[in-house]
Structure formats: C-alpha cells, structure tokens
Scaffold this motif. Structure first.
Motif, PDB file in Angstrom:
ATOM      1  N   MET A 137       0.821  -1.218   0.000  1.00 53.64           N
ATOM      2  CA  MET A 137       0.000   0.000   0.000  1.00 53.64           C
ATOM      3  C   MET A 137       0.852   1.264   0.000  1.00 53.64           C
ATOM      4  O   MET A 137       0.478   2.265  -0.611  1.00 53.64           O
ATOM      5  N   ILE A 138       1.958   1.236   0.718  1.00 51.65           N
ATOM      6  CA  ILE A 138       2.815   2.431   0.816  1.00 51.65           C
ATOM      7  C   ILE A 138       3.841   2.364  -0.304  1.00 51.65           C
ATOM      8  O   ILE A 138       4.836   1.642  -0.222  1.00 51.65           O
ATOM      9  N   LYS A 139       3.613   3.115  -1.345  1.00 49.04           N
ATOM     10  CA  LYS A 139       4.499   3.061  -2.510  1.00 49.04           C
ATOM     11  C   LYS A 139       5.829   3.739  -2.211  1.00 49.04           C
ATOM     12  O   LYS A 139       5.878   4.800  -1.576  1.00 49.04           O
ATOM     13  N   ASP A 140       6.903   3.098  -2.696  1.00 49.76           N
ATOM     14  CA  ASP A 140       8.217   3.709  -2.548  1.00 49.76           C
ATOM     15  C   ASP A 140       8.462   4.683  -3.700  1.00 49.76           C
ATOM     16  O   ASP A 140       7.621   4.841  -4.597  1.00 49.76           O
ATOM     17  N   ALA A 141       9.612   5.338  -3.668  1.00 49.41           N
ATOM     18  CA  ALA A 141       9.886   6.384  -4.662  1.00 49.41           C
ATOM     19  C   ALA A 141       9.868   5.830  -6.083  1.00 49.41           C
ATOM     20  O   ALA A 141       9.385   6.496  -7.012  1.00 49.41           O
ATOM     21  N   ALA A 142      10.380   4.609  -6.271  1.00 60.35           N
ATOM     22  CA  ALA A 142      10.403   4.020  -7.606  1.00 60.35           C
ATOM     23  C   ALA A 142       8.991   3.755  -8.106  1.00 60.35           C
ATOM     24  O   ALA A 142       8.675   3.984  -9.288  1.00 60.35           O
ATOM     25  N   GLU A 143       8.120   3.289  -7.227  1.00 66.35           N
ATOM     26  CA  GLU A 143       6.739   3.020  -7.619  1.00 66.35           C
ATOM     27  C   GLU A 143       5.991   4.309  -7.944  1.00 66.35           C
ATOM     28  O   GLU A 143       5.204   4.372  -8.908  1.00 66.35           O
ATOM     29  N   ILE A 144       6.222   5.335  -7.152  1.00 65.86           N
ATOM     30  CA  ILE A 144       5.550   6.612  -7.396  1.00 65.86           C
ATOM     31  C   ILE A 144       5.971   7.181  -8.743  1.00 65.86           C
ATOM     32  O   ILE A 144       5.146   7.692  -9.513  1.00 65.86           O
TER      33      ILE A 144
ATOM     34  N   LYS B 190       4.493   8.239 -14.500  1.00 64.73           N
ATOM     35  CA  LYS B 190       4.689   8.011 -15.935  1.00 64.73           C
ATOM     36  C   LYS B 190       3.466   7.355 -16.560  1.00 64.73           C
ATOM     37  O   LYS B 190       3.064   7.706 -17.679  1.00 64.73           O
ATOM     38  N   ALA B 191       2.864   6.406 -15.838  1.00 70.88           N
ATOM     39  CA  ALA B 191       1.653   5.767 -16.345  1.00 70.88           C
ATOM     40  C   ALA B 191       0.524   6.778 -16.465  1.00 70.88           C
ATOM     41  O   ALA B 191      -0.237   6.782 -17.456  1.00 70.88           O
ATOM     42  N   GLY B 192       0.397   7.657 -15.468  1.00 67.19           N
ATOM     43  CA  GLY B 192      -0.649   8.677 -15.510  1.00 67.19           C
ATOM     44  C   GLY B 192      -0.476   9.638 -16.670  1.00 67.19           C
ATOM     45  O   GLY B 192      -1.444   9.996 -17.354  1.00 67.19           O
ATOM     46  N   ALA B 193       0.764  10.059 -16.911  1.00 63.83           N
ATOM     47  CA  ALA B 193       1.023  10.965 -18.037  1.00 63.83           C
ATOM     48  C   ALA B 193       0.711  10.285 -19.367  1.00 63.83           C
ATOM     49  O   ALA B 193       0.185  10.914 -20.300  1.00 63.83           O
ATOM     50  N   ALA B 194       1.009   8.990 -19.457  1.00 58.13           N
ATOM     51  CA  ALA B 194       0.758   8.257 -20.693  1.00 58.13           C
ATOM     52  C   ALA B 194      -0.734   8.144 -20.980  1.00 58.13           C
ATOM     53  O   ALA B 194      -1.182   8.339 -22.125  1.00 58.13           O
TER      54      ALA B 194
ATOM     55  N   ASN C 140       0.107   0.415 -13.199  1.00 57.24           N
ATOM     56  CA  ASN C 140      -1.064   0.685 -14.036  1.00 57.24           C
ATOM     57  C   ASN C 140      -1.538   2.129 -14.024  1.00 57.24           C
ATOM     58  O   ASN C 140      -1.451   2.820 -13.005  1.00 57.24           O
ATOM     59  N   SER C 141      -2.064   2.523 -15.154  1.00 54.48           N
ATOM     60  CA  SER C 141      -2.830   3.757 -15.266  1.00 54.48           C
ATOM     61  C   SER C 141      -4.305   3.405 -15.172  1.00 54.48           C
ATOM     62  O   SER C 141      -4.697   2.253 -15.385  1.00 54.48           O
ATOM     63  N   ASP C 142      -5.128   4.396 -14.846  1.00 48.65           N
ATOM     64  CA  ASP C 142      -6.581   4.215 -14.783  1.00 48.65           C
ATOM     65  C   ASP C 142      -7.190   5.605 -14.693  1.00 48.65           C
ATOM     66  O   ASP C 142      -7.042   6.276 -13.674  1.00 48.65           O
TER      67      ASP C 142
END
Length: 374
Positions: free
Chosen positions: A145-152, A157-161, A240-242
């Motif tokens: 649940m707690i995303k690390d810096a790499a996941e964020i 990038k997924a959101g921008a795409a 994932n993006s959504d």
C-alpha cells in the motif's frame, strides 16, 4: 538490469521489510507463488503451473527460490540472479514441498502464503508443514500500500501516458462510429503512448454510460450522446494507469450540464479531502455528501476509489466502512460517478498519491465535460 523491473536494491529492501514483517507477526516465514506479490518482491513475472515455483522467505535466514528445472530460464529476467538468492531447482519425481519446508528452517509451524496460491499447491504444502498456512495478505498489505519512490515515479509516468491517450479521444468520437470502433482506436493509442498492453477499455455511450462496467458494443454514437471513457493499462515496470473522462458529442442539454457540474464538485471535494490521517471512508463521504446535497445520492452506486499499483485494483479501498487512516505514499483512484439507467452516465477519475500534506494527482486532463463538436 531488465527494463521490465526496478534496480536490484529496490527488491533487496522489499525482501528485508517482508521478512521483518513476517517476524513481527510471529511467522516462520512466507511462501510466495507467482502473482503480484512475487513480482513485487523479486520482479518475477513467472506464471503458475502445475509444477511449483515459490519464493521461500524465512522470518530469519536467507530467502530461497524453489523452481522446476525447466523453468530456470524464466528467473533470468527477474532480480533473483542479481540478488544472489539461493535457488533449489527440482525435476519431476522430486518433492518440491519438502524443499519449501527445508528452506523455512523449522521453528514456529505457522507459515503465510500469498492469497493467489492455488489449492493445487496449498494442500500438499500444508501436508508437509503439518499445518494449514495463513494468508500473507496482512503481512504484505502495508508494504504494497505504501508506494516507494520508484513506484511513485512509475505511477506518474503511467498517468502521463494515459493523459496523452485521453487527449486523443475527441478525435475518435464521431457520430456513426460504434463504441467498438472507438475502443479499437483507443487500444492502439494506449500502446502507442507507452503502455506495454491494454488492461481495460470502457466506452459507454448514451444509455450504456449508465452501466459503470460496460465495456463496448456495436452501438453507434449519435449527436447528443454523453460518453464515458474509462481506460488504463500497465506501464513498465508494470504499474497501471486508470483514468476516466466524460465526453459530450455536441453541446449537452441544461440538465446534463447541471448534474455533471455537481459531479465535478464532488470529485474535487474528495481529492481535497485526501491527506495523511484522514480515513478512506472520509474521502468517500466527501464525494458522496456533495452529490447527496443536490439530490444525486442514489445515482452514485459504487465506492469512490481503489488502490492501484502492479494490480489495477488493490488496497486501500476508498469506501464507506473503511476506517483505515491514509498515509503518505498510498496511491488510489478518486472516481465518483452518476448513473441514470436508460439515459446516460458520467464519471471523473484521477489517480492520486497521498503526500505529506495532501494529494498529488498523476492525471491532469481537464475535469470539465469535454464537448466534441459535431
């Protein structure tokens, strides 16, 4: 390092944290078969077969990978070789469950397994261990649940795409084209804009927009339609993006515009409510209260959001009854919707990341009802 995973030190840190969490829970260790948990811990995209592949992570001691010899090559794309994990390969006729028991090293009999482990493997493992394992969900849920810096960074990038895909959607929405035609164009754009594949596409036009999980059909778009477009997919290394935006083919009528404006305020209120210490159900209530004040409570028929990461839907769930306090690093959707069966529907969805004092939205496309000229 493979382009499909994070640097090795990211996985090393996760393994240490997972082992510590197992120890804190009083477990002998974790047994993780292929799925999102295995991918999270070692970057492996192995699949589940009738032959057992498992990461054995003792609460105290070194991790081991138990893998069929004929699947050894699949480990090369994961972080396993660079992590230097012990590999116990086996061939048909061997007992891989005994290898798991040996790798756990004895001690407390209580072992936790990933919730995606098939019964095909769970039952013989329980026989070897002498006890039915518990689920590792409670041990791993906070880590995931707690995303690390790499996941964020991956989620950004997924959101921008997916934002770039939504920017192209108005060109696809022309009267006479079918929802399926539009979905095909969107699928091509999702991959063209950097996703590795398509996870889902919803194109709900007119009355189909009132079905939150409609996909697409041969219905032809018409002037005056309100169209819900909910799309997403994994962006390497698999996050994932959504995002959902709602479009109007031609100017909407006054009542559609009025109700949509209320929905927009509800979504804004929910995002504004996000900060550490606020509970998941309070964010849900922030959206729901705005809609209820305008007589639209009954039109909002689902939760306000879901967590996202390697899986499109994961914890935390932004829903009434979930008193989980939010923490910095959590990532989830904020997606209230309104649905009028037989008529139309609308939804606005962003993925947000909880920051130290609020929320960062990874989706930045306009939230207004997008009017497509006819």
């Amino acid at each position: 390092m493979s382009a499909g995973r994070f640097p090795t030190d990211v996985y090393a840190s996760r393994l240490r944290a997972a082992a510590a969490a197992a120890a804190d829970a009083g477990l002998a260790g974790l047994v993780i078969t292929p799925g999102y948990d295995l991918r999270y811990l070692v970057g492996s995209r192995a699949q589940t077969f009738e032959r057992l592949t498992a990461l054995v992570l003792p609460a105290s001691g070194d991790p081991t990978i138990v893998v069929p010899r004929l699947e050894l090559a699949a480990l090369k794309e994961s972080a396993v070789p660079e992590l230097g994990l012990a590999v116990r390969d086996w061939v048909d006729g061997d007992d891989p469950y005994a290898l798991v028991g040996q790798a756990l090293g004895g001690g407390t009999p209580t072992t936790a397994v990933t919730d995606s482990m098939p019964a095909l493997h769970l039952l013989p493992l329980a026989d070897v261990l002498g006890a039915v394992p518990v689920l590792a969900t409670d041990v791993l849920r906070r880590l995931r649940m707690i995303k690390d810096a790499a996941e964020i960074d991956a989620l950004r990038k997924a959101g921008a795409a997916i934002d770039r895909v939504h920017a192209r959607v108005p060109d696809f929405l022309r009267p006479g084209r079918t929802e399926a035609d539009v979905a095909a164009d969107i699928a091509e754009a999702i991959v063209a804009e950097g996703h590795s594949e398509v996870a889902f596409i919803i194109v709900g036009s007119g009355p189909h927009g009132a079905d939150p999980h409609h996909e697409c059909s041969d219905r032809e778009l018409r002037a005056g339609d309100v169209v819900v477009v909910d799309i997403g997919g994994p962006y390497e290394p698999g996050y994932n993006s959504d995002s959902t935006r709602t479009y109007s083919i031609g100017e909407p009528d006054r009542e559609v515009a009025r109700r949509y404006a209320v929905l927009q305020r509800a979504q804004q209120a929910a995002v504004a409510a996000v900060k550490p210490g606020v509970t998941a159900e309070q964010v849900d209530a922030a959206a729901r209260d705005v809609l209820a004040a305008e007589g639209l409570a009954e039109a909002f028929v689902h939760r306000t959001g879901h967590g996202i990461g390697l899986s499109v839907h994961e914890e935390p769930y932004i829903v009434a009854g979930n008193a989980l306090p939010l923490e910095a690093g959590m990532a989830f959707s904020v997606e209230p919707g309104i649905y009028f069966p037989g008529e139309w529907g609308a939804r606005i969805e962003d993925i947000v990341i909880v920051t130290a004092d609020g929320a960062e939205a990874v989706n930045t496309r306009p939230h207004e009802l997008v009017v497509v000229p006819v």
